[in-house]
Design a protein around this motif. Structure first.
Motif, PDB file in Angstrom:
ATOM      1  N   PRO A 224       0.972  -1.261   0.091  1.00  0.00           N
ATOM      2  CA  PRO A 224      -0.027   0.195   0.240  1.00  0.00           C
ATOM      3  C   PRO A 224       0.803   1.327   0.049  1.00  0.00           C
ATOM      4  O   PRO A 224       0.309   2.377  -0.207  1.00  0.00           O
ATOM      5  CB  PRO A 224      -0.815  -0.119   1.267  1.00  0.00           C
ATOM      6  N   GLU A 227       0.944   3.014  -3.625  1.00  0.00           N
ATOM      7  CA  GLU A 227       0.011   4.128  -3.865  1.00  0.00           C
ATOM      8  C   GLU A 227       0.196   5.358  -3.098  1.00  0.00           C
ATOM      9  O   GLU A 227      -0.313   6.550  -3.555  1.00  0.00           O
ATOM     10  CB  GLU A 227      -1.516   3.545  -3.423  1.00  0.00           C
ATOM     11  N   GLU A 228       0.477   5.218  -1.858  1.00  0.00           N
ATOM     12  CA  GLU A 228       0.765   6.399  -0.876  1.00  0.00           C
ATOM     13  C   GLU A 228       1.618   7.247  -1.440  1.00  0.00           C
ATOM     14  O   GLU A 228       1.450   8.621  -1.548  1.00  0.00           O
ATOM     15  CB  GLU A 228       1.030   6.079   0.372  1.00  0.00           C
ATOM     16  N   ILE A 230       2.565   7.601  -4.598  1.00  0.00           N
ATOM     17  CA  ILE A 230       2.103   8.209  -5.792  1.00  0.00           C
ATOM     18  C   ILE A 230       1.328   9.118  -5.588  1.00  0.00           C
ATOM     19  O   ILE A 230       1.522  10.395  -6.094  1.00  0.00           O
ATOM     20  CB  ILE A 230       1.590   7.025  -6.668  1.00  0.00           C
ATOM     21  N   LEU A 231       0.375   9.110  -4.845  1.00  0.00           N
ATOM     22  CA  LEU A 231      -0.414  10.441  -4.431  1.00  0.00           C
ATOM     23  C   LEU A 231       0.340  11.333  -3.602  1.00  0.00           C
ATOM     24  O   LEU A 231      -0.122  12.386  -3.695  1.00  0.00           O
ATOM     25  CB  LEU A 231      -1.479   9.728  -3.492  1.00  0.00           C
ATOM     26  N   LEU A 297       3.676   1.793 -12.307  1.00  0.00           N
ATOM     27  CA  LEU A 297       2.639   2.269 -11.819  1.00  0.00           C
ATOM     28  C   LEU A 297       2.567   3.681 -11.690  1.00  0.00           C
ATOM     29  O   LEU A 297       1.725   4.408 -11.906  1.00  0.00           O
ATOM     30  CB  LEU A 297       2.580   1.523 -10.466  1.00  0.00           C
ATOM     31  N   HIS A 301      -0.044   6.235 -13.739  1.00  0.00           N
ATOM     32  CA  HIS A 301      -1.033   7.216 -13.101  1.00  0.00           C
ATOM     33  C   HIS A 301      -0.894   8.487 -13.437  1.00  0.00           C
ATOM     34  O   HIS A 301      -1.854   9.331 -13.891  1.00  0.00           O
ATOM     35  CB  HIS A 301      -0.490   7.329 -11.558  1.00  0.00           C
TER      36      HIS A 301
END
Length: 414
Positions: A224, A227-228, A230-231, A297, A301
């Motif tokens: 996880p 994704e953290e 990338i955001l 990934l 995005h």
């Protein structure tokens, strides 16, 4: 007896070179070791608190060009071309750069620290930060005003890997055991057989974008944290450009920063000769993408968010702006470049126009400046064609480490 001269000459050369390299590495380590700090212990220093730099001669209510910008310069993503744009803009407006000392990056691959900025004093503020670094947001943010614009550029991870493999391969020791004509293909058949995450310069061959942005490039893609991260990039950066759509990216940058068309004109710098290496096949492309899954990934995005920005900007408007940029670039090409195109290193006439070459090869192209250029464009042409290292020297950066490498290379040609 004459037949023995060449072997003895080579042995003497190798011995002297070995001594020089050993001494240099010891000196280099002694210089850099004190800079290896614990990232969990932030420095107690005053952050930048100056107001943003305001442009001059602007009409009230008109769009005012932004002067404060951080460019997170990623590797092998056309970043040298964008760097030239920022150098020119900074010179044009007499802006203050945060430059490294001795070399052309901020002690990469260690994390950026404000103390790495040449002549840094607590509380110093800068308009532009743009040299290679391993990104550390709080440290970078402390050197610019709160409303500074943060930008970076990404590239398709498979093509990035291919470019990085061939450009940096000579300085990644665990690849030296690879044999055969196509070492990249052999590596991708079974990367874990050759790859060592603890190896010297290993970051160049695995999720390089993730690493440059300051994250763990060995994370499990299912974590996880991916994704953290990338955001977090999306939150921190106002514009994430794409190398494959460089002109469209520059149009978005121009709009975001309220710059003029002349500010984003460019010639492609640090480009590699097309025939230097074989292109990725379909299978190798897939393998390279899978090997760099974190970067894939990340790229997926921001590829999506990029086109949302284009839609918001307007497709037709974008097409017009890109056409204008390309037309003006071609006009400058006809004014500035002798022969109208990039040439091999051996064909570059001025040493000041020679780009830095990867170790052991001369695959990076450069340009010859026309002998007769009208006075109006003469200075702009030279700036647009000047490679990164020479431009840094022109801006007053003391590249003493680069000079040592240059002397070693000249000795190798002895």
């Amino acid at each position: 007896m004459p037949s023995l001269r060449k072997p003895w000459h080579s042995m003497a050369k190798a011995l002297i070179l070995g001594c020089l390299l050993t001494g240099f590495l010891l000196l280099f380590y002694a210089y850099l070791a004190p800079l290896q700090v614990n990232m969990a212990d932030p420095q107690d220093e005053t952050s930048c608190s100056s107001p943003p730099t305001l442009p001059v001669n602007t009409t009230e209510g008109s769009c005012q060009p932004k002067m404060d910008i951080v460019f997170m310069k990623t590797h092998k993503t056309a970043s040298s071309t964008l760097l030239n744009i920022l150098f020119r803009f900074g010179q044009k407006h007499h802006l203050k750069f945060a430059f490294p000392s001795g070399y052309n990056d901020f002690n990469y691959p260690t994390f950026f620290r404000r103390s790495l900025v040449h002549n840094y004093q607590p509380g110093d503020c800068f308009n532009i930060i743009c040299n290679h670094m391993r990104f550390f947001y709080s440290e970078v943010h402390s050197l610019v005003t709160p409303n500074a614009t943060f930008i970076t550029v990404l590239r398709d991870p498979a093509h990035l890997f291919e470019s990085s493999f061939h450009y940096f391969g000579m300085v990644v020791p665990f690849t030296w055991k690879l044999t055969g004509h196509n070492k990249l293909a052999k590596f991708l058949q079974n990367p874990t057989q050759y790859y060592n995450p603890q190896g010297y310069n290993a970051q160049f061959l695995h999720n390089l974008l993730f690493f440059d942005l300051g994250y763990n490039n060995e994370l499990d893609p299912r974590s996880p944290q991916v994704e953290e991260h990338i955001l977090e990039v999306e939150q921190r950066f106002h514009l994430v450009m794409l190398q494959e759509y460089f002109d469209e990216s520059l149009v978005l940058l121009k709009d975001l920063m309220c710059w003029e068309l002349e500010d984003i004109l460019y010639f492609k710098l640090n480009a590699r000769r097309a025939s230097a290496v074989p292109q990725l096949t379909g299978e190798l492309y897939q393998r390279a993408t899978e090997w760099n899954q974190l970067d894939a990934l990340l790229y997926r995005h921001f590829n999506a968010s990029f086109w949302r920005k284009v839609e918001a900007f307007g497709r037709e408007r974008m097409a017009r702006e890109v056409a204008n940029l390309r037309r003006e670039n071609e006009r400058m090409r006809s004014i500035c470049i002798d022969g109208g195109q990039a040439v091999d290193a051996e064909a570059i006439q001025e040493s000041s126009m020679q780009p830095w070459q990867p170790l052991g090869t001369k695959t990076i192209l450069g340009y010859n400046l026309k002998k007769r250029i009208n006075q109006r464009h003469k200075q702009l042409c030279r700036k647009m064609l000047t490679p990164e290292i020479q431009y840094l020297i022109d801006l007053g950066v003391n590249l003493w480490v680069i000079r040592i490498f240059k002397y070693i290379r000249e000795f190798l040609r002895w």
